[in-house]
Motif scaffolding. Structure first.
Motif, PDB file in Angstrom:
ATOM      1  N   PRO A  54       1.016  -1.067  -0.093  1.00  0.00           N
ATOM      2  CA  PRO A  54       0.051  -0.202  -0.079  1.00  0.00           C
ATOM      3  C   PRO A  54       1.065   1.263   0.116  1.00  0.00           C
ATOM      4  O   PRO A  54       2.035   1.138   0.059  1.00  0.00           O
ATOM      5  CB  PRO A  54      -1.046  -0.122   1.176  1.00  0.00           C
ATOM      6  N   ASN A  55       0.154   2.388  -0.315  1.00  0.00           N
ATOM      7  CA  ASN A  55       0.998   3.677  -0.018  1.00  0.00           C
ATOM      8  C   ASN A  55       1.724   3.723   1.292  1.00  0.00           C
ATOM      9  O   ASN A  55       1.091   3.439   2.253  1.00  0.00           O
ATOM     10  CB  ASN A  55      -0.049   4.773  -0.085  1.00  0.00           C
ATOM     11  N   GLY A  56       2.791   4.191   1.347  1.00  0.00           N
ATOM     12  CA  GLY A  56       3.755   4.188   2.497  1.00  0.00           C
ATOM     13  C   GLY A  56       4.330   2.969   3.065  1.00  0.00           C
ATOM     14  O   GLY A  56       4.865   3.040   4.044  1.00  0.00           O
ATOM     15  N   ALA A  57       4.094   1.842   2.055  1.00  0.00           N
ATOM     16  CA  ALA A  57       4.930   0.590   2.491  1.00  0.00           C
ATOM     17  C   ALA A  57       6.395   0.500   2.468  1.00  0.00           C
ATOM     18  O   ALA A  57       7.213  -0.201   3.040  1.00  0.00           O
ATOM     19  CB  ALA A  57       4.162  -0.515   1.830  1.00  0.00           C
ATOM     20  N   GLY A  58       6.777   1.565   1.560  1.00  0.00           N
ATOM     21  CA  GLY A  58       8.320   1.573   1.297  1.00  0.00           C
ATOM     22  C   GLY A  58       8.931   1.047   0.140  1.00  0.00           C
ATOM     23  O   GLY A  58      10.134   1.030  -0.083  1.00  0.00           O
ATOM     24  N   LYS A  59       7.809   1.026  -0.994  1.00  0.00           N
ATOM     25  CA  LYS A  59       8.302   0.543  -2.059  1.00  0.00           C
ATOM     26  C   LYS A  59       9.240   1.498  -2.983  1.00  0.00           C
ATOM     27  O   LYS A  59      10.379   1.058  -3.346  1.00  0.00           O
ATOM     28  CB  LYS A  59       6.882   0.246  -3.055  1.00  0.00           C
ATOM     29  N   SER A  60       8.732   2.460  -3.164  1.00  0.00           N
ATOM     30  CA  SER A  60       9.656   3.741  -4.190  1.00  0.00           C
ATOM     31  C   SER A  60      10.681   3.889  -2.868  1.00  0.00           C
ATOM     32  O   SER A  60      11.859   4.202  -3.908  1.00  0.00           O
ATOM     33  CB  SER A  60       8.693   4.920  -4.103  1.00  0.00           C
ATOM     34  N   THR A  61      10.639   4.114  -1.955  1.00  0.00           N
ATOM     35  CA  THR A  61      11.645   4.422  -0.963  1.00  0.00           C
ATOM     36  C   THR A  61      12.845   3.239  -1.164  1.00  0.00           C
ATOM     37  O   THR A  61      14.165   3.629  -1.367  1.00  0.00           O
ATOM     38  CB  THR A  61      11.385   4.433   0.413  1.00  0.00           C
ATOM     39  N   LEU A  62      12.438   2.101  -1.193  1.00  0.00           N
ATOM     40  CA  LEU A  62      13.286   0.848  -1.212  1.00  0.00           C
ATOM     41  C   LEU A  62      14.355   0.929  -2.719  1.00  0.00           C
ATOM     42  O   LEU A  62      15.331   0.962  -2.677  1.00  0.00           O
ATOM     43  CB  LEU A  62      12.874  -0.474  -1.126  1.00  0.00           C
ATOM     44  N   LEU A  63      13.495   1.317  -3.777  1.00  0.00           N
ATOM     45  CA  LEU A  63      13.922   1.458  -5.231  1.00  0.00           C
ATOM     46  C   LEU A  63      14.976   2.610  -5.339  1.00  0.00           C
ATOM     47  O   LEU A  63      16.033   2.303  -5.728  1.00  0.00           O
ATOM     48  CB  LEU A  63      12.801   1.667  -6.140  1.00  0.00           C
TER      49      LEU A  63
END
Length: 273
Positions: A54-63
């Motif tokens: 979901p939003n804020g899960a860390g997906k884009s941050t991890l990338l």
């Protein structure tokens, strides 16, 4: 095809199934919020991995941490070497990133934008031109080559930048990492599938492809591996049937769902309950 420049990627086999990108102990906090929580993960050559959550899960941050755009505690390795040991120009020949948003307001043509991908390659002008044209053809935007970039639609701009990243990685061979942050967000149905088929083809030819995507069904159809993130941690990691369970989705998204089997493929379909 320029065979002396663009080395063919090897088909996926056991030898290509090696970790080419790994991260240890990634932790990041911003504004008192934990974005990544001691996260360990690795990615293999010849595999398309979808980062879900979901939003804020860390997906884009991890990338962004994996590609070096932002810093975090922990270590990131490319092909066994620490991120800091790579010269930026050399790394740019092996690591390509398609961000969620690309800001460019100059009056370049679409082809000139794609040619920017050749900058780290140190090629002759004619070779760069040919690679750009081949990359545009692969994405299906040859007809846009002379259009001014600012006049393109959001989806067309996204496809232009995808072609630019392909041009950038054209000499990488099987030492290739492709990162895509929500590449289908501005695309219509046909171009969503076209984009993901191209990403899948890159993986089949030996690249490690990492994809951030919200559409669980598209991820199930195209990804070899699905990593479900929640509050900066890995909730589930495996194939679509292992990851997209009613329990996992309810726990992470807080939404009840029904899981069915696709009538023409061996992957699940997620439906609202």
């Amino acid at each position: 095809m320029i065979h002396h420049i663009v080395r063919p990627l090897r088909p996926r086999d056991e030898k290509t199934q090696r970790p080419v990108l790994s991260a240890e102990g990634l932790s990041l906090q911003l504004g008192g919020k934990t974005l990544l929580d001691h996260l360990n993960i690795s990615f293999r050559s010849g595999e398309l991995t979808a980062l879900l959550g979901p939003n804020g899960a860390g997906k884009s941050t991890l990338l962004k941490v994996l590609c070096g755009e932002i810093s975090a505690q922990g270590n990131v390795y490319y092909f066994g070497e620490k991120h800091n040991n790579w010269h930026p120009t050399h790394l740019a020949r092996h690591l390509g990133v398609l961000p969620q948003h690309s800001s460019l307001s100059f009056g370049f043509t679409a082809q000139e934008v794609v040619e920017l991908g050749c900058m780290p390659l140190e090629l002759k002008r004619r070779d760069c031109l040919q690679i750009a044209q081949e990359s545009m053809a692969a994405v299906g935007i040859s007809h846009l080559s002379q259009r001014l970039y600012p006049t393109l639609s959001g989806g067309e701009k996204q496809r232009v930048h995808f072609a630019r990243v392909l041009a950038q990685l054209s000499t990488a061979g099987d030492q290739c990492i492709l990162m895509l942050d929500e590449p289908t967000s501005a695309l219509d149905l046909a171009h969503q599938h076209s984009c993901l088929k191209l990403a899948k083809d890159m993986a089949l030819k030996g690249a490690a492809v990492i994809l951030v995507i919200h559409d669980l069904n598209l991820a199930a159809e195209y990804a070899d591996r699905l990593v479900l993130l929640n509050k900066g941690k890995i909730q589930a990691d495996g194939d679509a049937w292992h990851t997209l369970t009613t329990e996992n989705i309810a726990s992470v998204y807080g939404s009840p769902v029904i899981i069915e089997s696709h009538p023409r493929g061996n992957f699940p379909i997620v439906l609202s309950a």
